[in-house]
Write an enzyme that holds these catalytic residues in place. Structure first.
Site, mmCIF file in Angstrom:
data_model
loop_
_atom_site.group_PDB
_atom_site.id
_atom_site.type_symbol
_atom_site.label_atom_id
_atom_site.label_comp_id
_atom_site.label_asym_id
_atom_site.label_seq_id
_atom_site.Cartn_x
_atom_site.Cartn_y
_atom_site.Cartn_z
ATOM 1 N N HIS A 258 83.355 -8.804 57.305
ATOM 2 C CA HIS A 258 84.240 -9.828 56.731
ATOM 3 C C HIS A 258 85.509 -9.206 56.167
ATOM 4 O O HIS A 258 86.613 -9.696 56.384
ATOM 5 C CB HIS A 258 83.520 -10.603 55.620
ATOM 6 C CG HIS A 258 82.908 -11.889 56.074
ATOM 7 N ND1 HIS A 258 83.646 -12.939 56.547
ATOM 8 C CD2 HIS A 258 81.626 -12.284 56.129
ATOM 9 C CE1 HIS A 258 82.846 -13.935 56.866
ATOM 10 N NE2 HIS A 258 81.608 -13.566 56.632
ATOM 11 N N ASP A 356 76.582 -19.681 58.662
ATOM 12 C CA ASP A 356 78.036 -19.523 58.672
ATOM 13 C C ASP A 356 78.695 -20.463 59.673
ATOM 14 O O ASP A 356 79.857 -20.838 59.503
ATOM 15 C CB ASP A 356 78.410 -18.085 59.020
ATOM 16 C CG ASP A 356 78.374 -17.164 57.811
ATOM 17 O OD1 ASP A 356 78.237 -17.667 56.683
ATOM 18 O OD2 ASP A 356 78.496 -15.942 57.996
ATOM 19 N N HIS A 415 85.286 -48.867 15.779
ATOM 20 C CA HIS A 415 84.241 -48.978 16.797
ATOM 21 C C HIS A 415 83.217 -50.048 16.389
ATOM 22 O O HIS A 415 82.810 -50.870 17.204
ATOM 23 C CB HIS A 415 83.509 -47.628 16.964
ATOM 24 C CG HIS A 415 84.245 -46.629 17.794
ATOM 25 N ND1 HIS A 415 85.443 -46.086 17.402
ATOM 26 C CD2 HIS A 415 83.944 -46.067 18.986
ATOM 27 C CE1 HIS A 415 85.853 -45.213 18.316
ATOM 28 N NE2 HIS A 415 84.959 -45.190 19.298
#
Length: 425
Positions: A258, A356, A415
Site C-alpha cells: 500500500h 478490500d 422550562h
C-alpha cells in the site's frame, strides 16, 4: 521485519507502536494551501494542480464526454469485475437501513427516530501510484443508499489532465453527481469551502496520504465533518500451526505494498511459522512490481511469537488493527473474542484482499488504534438521525409533574412554565 519472542506485556506498547512522523511543518504547509483555496477558489486549485500534479487545466470538472471516453477504455473484464463487486457491496449495505419504529413511551407520548441522508458529501479518491477505484464503490454506494442528494468526487489528474478510466466508470455506475480533477490538499480545501465550480459539502470521506489526512483534520476544525481519524493502512495476522505460510506471507505483503508507511504485524503461537515466514516473504517480495514500497513498509512491521492463543487475542485487541486476519484453528470462536478491530477476516480462505474489493464489507476503516472507538464506514456514516416526539393533551398531562419537578430543581423556571401553561386548564 523485526522479530520478538514472548515479549513481556510491559513491552507491548513499544513493540507494536505505529510509525510516527513529525507533522509540525506539514501542518503549516497544509494550512497555507487550504487558506489560499478558501480565499482564491478555482484559481488556487489550478495553481496547485500545476505545481503538485504537473498539469495545467482549463476546466477542473469532468465532462460527460470525458466519462463516455473513459467508459469505452475500460475492458469488459474489468467492467464485469467492478459491477460484480458493486452488487455485493450494495447487497451488504442495503441491509444497514432501519425501519422507523414509533415507540409509545407512555400513553399519549410517541417517540421515533428517522435517518436522513446528509445532503452534500465529498469523496476523495487517491489516484497516484494506485488509483483506488474500489474506494469509489465503498463510499458512493452507501452514500446513494443513505439518500445523499449531492455526491461530489475529487481525484488527482494524471499528466494528461485525465482521471483513471476505472475511477470514472465506477463513479458513473454508482451515482456520483459531480466529478472533479483535483487532488491532494487543494481537493479537501475545495470541498470544505466551496468555489465557483466545486460545491461546498457537509462531510468529507476517503483515504489519502499524510497531506490529505492533515487537510481533513484541519477541515474538521473549520466546521466540516470527516469520516474518521486516519493514519497509514495496517494489517494484523493472528496465526497458529494450521496457517499456510504462503497465505500469511501474501497477506502481510498485500498490506505492505500500500505504502512505505503501512504496517503489517504477525502474531503467532507457531514456532514453525515464526521460523519460516521470512523466507516465504522474501520469495514473494521479489515477484512484486511494488517491491521497493513493500520493503520499506516491512521495516515498520513486526513478527511476534507468544505462548498461547489467549495471549495472541489479548495482544491483537491491544493493537486494535484496521484489518485483522484470523488464520487459526477455531477461527470463528476466536473471532467472538475480538473487541477491537476495523474488519475481521475469518479463516485461511478469507484474505484481506476480498474485503478490500468485493466481498461486500466496507474497506474504509479506522486505523492507528482508532478501532478501539470508531467503526468503519457504513450507511450510518452518510446519515444524521433526527428524533421526533408527539404528545397528546393526555400525554402531556401525565408527564407534566415529572418535567416540572425536574425543571424547577435545575432552576429553569421557563422550562417549567412551558408545561404549566399547557396543563393549567
Amino acid at each position: 521485519m523485526k522479530k520478538y519472542i514472548n515479549p513481556n506485556r510491559e513491552q507491548w506498547a513499544e513493540i507494536i507502536a505505529r510509525p510516527v512522523f513529525d507533522n509540525t511543518s506539514l501542518k503549516e504547509k497544509v494550512s497555507s494551501v487550504l487558506q489560499d483555496v478558501k480565499q482564491n477558489g478555482d484559481d488556487a486549485i489550478k495553481k496547485y494542480t500545476e505545481q503538485f500534479d504537473g498539469v495545467s487545466l482549463e476546466n477542473i470538472e469532468v465532462t460527460k464526454e470525458e466519462i463516455d471516453e473513459a467508459v469505452a477504455l475500460v475492458s469488459d473484464e474489468l467492467k464485469q469485475a467492478i459491477e460484480a463487486a458493486a452488487k455485493n457491496i450494495r447487497a451488504f449495505h442495503e441491509k444497514q437501513t432501519a425501519t422507523v419504529e414509533i415507540v409509545e413511551t407512555q400513553t399519549g407520548i410517541e417517540c421515533w427516530r428517522k435517518s436522513v441522508g446528509i445532503e452534500k458529501v465529498g469523496l476523495y479518491i487517491p489516484g497516484g501510484s494506485a488509483p483506488l477505484f474500489s474506494t469509489v464503490l465503498m463510499l458512493a454506494i452507501p452514500a446513494s443508499i443513505a439518500g445523499c442528494s449531492e455526491i461530489v468526487l475529487c481525484s488527482p489528474p494524471n499528466k494528461e489532465g485525465k482521471l483513471h478510466p476505472a475511477i470514472l466508470f465506477s463513479a458513473q455506475l454508482v451515482g456520483v453527481t459531480k466529478i472533479f480533477k483535483i487532488g491532494g490538499v487543494q481537493a479537501i480545501g475545495a470541498m470544505t469551502y466551496g468555489t465557483a465550480t466545486v460545491p461546498k459539502v457537509y462531510k468529507i470521506f476517503g483515504p489519502g496520504n499524510q497531506y490529505v489526512t492533515c487537510a481533513k483534520q484541519l477541515a474538521q476544525e473549520d466546521g466540516v465533518a470527516i469520516d474518521m481519524p486516519a493514519g497509514p493502512s495496517e494489517v494484523l495476522v493472528l496465526a497458529d500451526d494450521s496457517a499456510n505460510v504462503s497465505y500469511v506471507a501474501s497477506d502481510l505483503l498485500s498490506q505492505a505494498e500500500h505504502g512505505v508507511d503501512s504496517q503489517a504485524i504477525l502474531i503467532t503461537i507457531s514456532q514453525n511459522l515464526f521460523d519460516n515466514i521470512d523466507e516465504e516473504i522474501e520469495k514473494q517480495l521479489n515477484e512484486l512490481p511494488r517491491k521497493s514500497i513493500a520493503e520499506k513498509a516491512l521495516d515498520n512491521s513486526k513478527i511476534i511469537l507468544v505462548k498461547d492463543i489467549e495471549e495472541a487475542v489479548e495482544l491483537a485487541n491491544y493493537y486494535a488493527s484496521e484489518h485483522l486476519i484470523l488464520a487459526c484453528n477455531n477461527a470463528e470462536i476466536v473471532a467472538e473474542k475480538i473487541i477491537n478491530a476495523g474488519s475481521v477476516f475469518i479463516g485461511n480462505y478469507s484474505p484481506e484482499s476480498a474485503g478490500d474489493y468485493a466481498s461486500g464489507t466496507n474497506h474504509t476503516l479506522p486505523t492507528n488504534g482508532f478501532a478501539r472507538a470508531y467503526s468503519g464506514v457504513s450507511v450510518d456514516s452518510f446519515v444524521k438521525k433526527i428524533t421526533f416526539q408527539k404528545l397528546s393533551q393526555q400525554g402531556l398531562q401525565q408527564i407534566s409533574q415529572t418535567v416540572i419537578a425536574m425543571a424547577e430543581a435545575e432552576g429553569l423556571q421557563a422550562h417549567a412554565n412551558a408545561i404549566k401553561l399547557r396543563v393549567k386548564n
